[in-house]
Design a protein around this motif. Structure first.
Motif, mmCIF file in Angstrom:
data_model
loop_
_atom_site.group_PDB
_atom_site.id
_atom_site.type_symbol
_atom_site.label_atom_id
_atom_site.label_comp_id
_atom_site.label_asym_id
_atom_site.label_seq_id
_atom_site.Cartn_x
_atom_site.Cartn_y
_atom_site.Cartn_z
ATOM 1 N N ARG A 60 -43.863 36.356 29.541
ATOM 2 C CA ARG A 60 -43.979 36.057 28.334
ATOM 3 C C ARG A 60 -44.024 37.126 27.466
ATOM 4 O O ARG A 60 -43.280 37.570 26.417
ATOM 5 N N HIS A 64 -41.190 38.485 24.368
ATOM 6 C CA HIS A 64 -41.604 38.985 22.958
ATOM 7 C C HIS A 64 -41.049 40.562 22.561
ATOM 8 O O HIS A 64 -40.731 40.907 21.457
ATOM 9 N N ILE A 98 -40.228 28.874 30.876
ATOM 10 C CA ILE A 98 -41.057 29.894 30.051
ATOM 11 C C ILE A 98 -40.760 30.394 28.657
ATOM 12 O O ILE A 98 -41.278 30.234 27.608
ATOM 13 N N GLU A 102 -42.141 29.336 25.186
ATOM 14 C CA GLU A 102 -42.497 30.508 24.273
ATOM 15 C C GLU A 102 -42.098 30.380 22.799
ATOM 16 O O GLU A 102 -42.576 30.800 21.839
#
Length: 111
Positions: A60, A64, A98, A102
């Motif tokens: 995660r 980003h 995931i 996200e």
């Protein structure tokens, strides 16, 4: 990130400050001075490694950071797909889940 994982991360930084700073410094040195790979590709590699090792917390974070470094969602997804033939299809599927978790709720991260 779950509250429990964030609490543990905060605990580590507060209770073992010198250890965490050394770890952070080492990671930064390897990331920035370890070789000739450009910023975007370093993050894509980290995305793939996190997905292949099934480290959701790291994945995660790396998703980003990859987007912040200029990677597109499609590039991040491709990095995760590359996990399938090497580390296994289930690991790639978990990574995709995931990624979708996200980003699908955050239109600002879309390409």
């Amino acid at each position: 990130m779950t509250n429990k994982k964030m609490e543990n991360f905060i605990y580590m930084k507060a209770m073992h400050t010198d250890v965490y700073k050394a770890y952070e410094s080492f990671g930064q040195a390897v990331h920035e001075k370890g070789g000739p790979i450009d910023e975007k590709n370093r993050w894509l590699i980290k995305v793939a490694i996190s997905a292949s090792q099934q480290y959701p917390f790291a994945l995660r974070t790396h998703i980003h950071k990859a987007l912040s470094a200029g990677c597109t969602r499609r590039e991040v997804e491709h990095a995760i797909l590359l996990v399938a033939p090497t580390a296994g299809f289930p690991k790639a599927m978990e990574g995709l889940m995931i990624l979708r978790d996200e980003l699908d709720n955050d239109a600002s991260e879309e390409e």
